[in-house]
Design a protein around this motif. Structure first.
Motif, mmCIF file in Angstrom:
data_model
loop_
_atom_site.group_PDB
_atom_site.id
_atom_site.type_symbol
_atom_site.label_atom_id
_atom_site.label_comp_id
_atom_site.label_asym_id
_atom_site.label_seq_id
_atom_site.Cartn_x
_atom_site.Cartn_y
_atom_site.Cartn_z
ATOM 1 N N MET A 93 -0.458 -1.031 -1.423
ATOM 2 C CA MET A 93 0.930 -0.586 -1.499
ATOM 3 C C MET A 93 1.385 -0.299 -0.076
ATOM 4 S SD MET A 93 2.858 2.421 -3.669
ATOM 5 C CE MET A 93 2.126 3.804 -2.797
ATOM 6 N N THR A 95 4.700 0.878 2.173
ATOM 7 C CA THR A 95 6.037 1.458 2.109
ATOM 8 C C THR A 95 6.628 1.568 3.508
ATOM 9 O OG1 THR A 95 5.176 3.717 2.269
ATOM 10 C CG2 THR A 95 5.454 2.792 0.064
ATOM 11 N N THR A 116 9.371 -1.283 -0.555
ATOM 12 C CA THR A 116 8.022 -1.007 -1.037
ATOM 13 C C THR A 116 7.395 -2.292 -1.557
ATOM 14 O OG1 THR A 116 8.607 1.254 -1.669
ATOM 15 C CG2 THR A 116 6.620 0.320 -2.650
ATOM 16 N N ILE A 118 4.051 -3.837 -3.378
ATOM 17 C CA ILE A 118 2.867 -3.488 -4.174
ATOM 18 C C ILE A 118 2.198 -4.768 -4.645
ATOM 19 C CG2 ILE A 118 2.006 -2.380 -6.267
ATOM 20 C CD1 ILE A 118 4.351 -0.432 -6.071
ATOM 21 N N LYS A 120 -1.059 -5.476 -7.038
ATOM 22 C CA LYS A 120 -2.082 -4.839 -7.861
ATOM 23 C C LYS A 120 -3.457 -5.445 -7.587
ATOM 24 C CE LYS A 120 1.070 -3.677 -11.635
ATOM 25 N NZ LYS A 120 1.359 -3.840 -13.091
#
Length: 314
Positions: A93, A95, A116, A118, A120
């Motif tokens: 992640m 940011t 942001t 992300i 997984k």
């Protein structure tokens, strides 16, 4: 390419692997309670740490770069999956600080989401939980060896100890290895196979440095394969029993799992291999797999490597 998930469950034997908060002068193992019994465990974060360490030390893959440029410790914006298998396997992640604007609240929320990124994890680890209860065993120690050098008083401390068999599982989404839609990165299948082979090697020789000793986390029993379902079939399904006849894997549970039928009509057993180290478990013959699918752990990893190459057509 059809959906493919590499999944396997592991059993190994080791001692005193993950400590939590200290209570006074007592160093406490990480523990959990199930059905009025207490079990020690190793967190998935600790397993990940050692897998990444081995990938760096023995497979020549660098750890991903981190920074605190945005006010939090995180992977740097220049850390991408083509450079670092760590974040290819375990995700990230990233940011960026939200800029001060005079836009309405809805616009600010949109801007925050846009800043942001992300991805997984495509390699999912479970905690490694002991298969034998913890019975509050404590090691009593002092630092007499050092204190006696200068005629000082000893410091006394106590450490919880637990030697046990442990089990954990790994599930890997093969179609998402080497793919990052955020940065539009798509690795070649040859590189995917190379990285997954390195990951399997790390699991095969997994070890952990803890309290001045090195513990061997290599599999003594390992079962799994490549499936069309992403369900972690062997999670919570590996149990042991102890008797005068020796140590047994609960074959009733394993055999029930092997009979599970997936949507494409195949059973779990159709795609499963079993690897084991001889001399530990006395009922391997009762697990309902063909004889040619039961093998030593080295052969197990070679079988998985071949299936991975076939999956990616490399």
């Amino acid at each position: 390419m059809n959906n493919g998930y590499l999944h396997f469950g592991v059993v190994f034997k080791a001692a005193n692997l993950n400590y939590g908060e200290s209570i006074g002068n007592i160093m406490s193992l990480k523990k959990l309670s199930v059905e009025e019994k207490t079990f020690s465990y190793i967190s998935r974060q600790a397993l990940r740490f050692d897998i990444v360490r081995i990938l760096e030390e023995e497979c020549n893959y660098n750890k991903a770069e981190i920074d605190k440029a945005q006010g939090v410790v995180q992977f740097s914006k220049d850390s991408t999956i083509d450079k670092y298998p760590e974040i290819d396997f375990f995700g990230y992640m990233k940011t960026e600080k939200k800029k001060q604007t005079k836009k309405d609240e809805a616009s600010q929320e949109e801007e925050k989401e846009a800043k942001t990124k992300i991805r997984k994890a495509v390699v999912r680890l479970s905690d490694a939980v002991s298969l034998e209860p913890f019975y509050n065993e404590i090691d009593f120690s002092t630092n007499m060896g050092l204190a006696s050098r200068s005629a000082l008083d000893n410091d006394i401390y106590q450490t919880e100890i637990h030697k046990s068999y442990y089990t954990y599982t790994i599930t890997i989404d093969l179609d998402k290895v080497g793919v990052d839609e955020n940065d539009k990165i798509y690795l070649e299948n040859e590189e995917k196979v190379k990285r997954l082979n390195a990951l399997l090697y790390a699991i095969k020789v997994l070890n952990r440095d803890i309290k001045g000793k090195r513990e061997n986390l290599s599999p003594l029993f390992i079962i799994g394969g490549i499936y069309s379902s992403g369900n972690p079939f062997f999670y919570n399904q590996i149990k042991l029993s102890f008797s005068k006849d020796g140590i047994m894997i609960n074959d009733d549970i394993i055999n029930a799992v092997l009979q599970t039928r997936m949507f494409n009509g195949e059973t779990v057993g159709d795609k499963t291999y079993l690897g084991f180290v001889p001399g530990y478990f006395n009922n391997i013959d009762k697990i309902s797999l063909q004889v040619d699918k039961k093998m030593g752990t080295e052969s197990f990893f070679e079988a998985l490597k071949n299936d991975i190459s076939n999956y990616y057509k490399v």
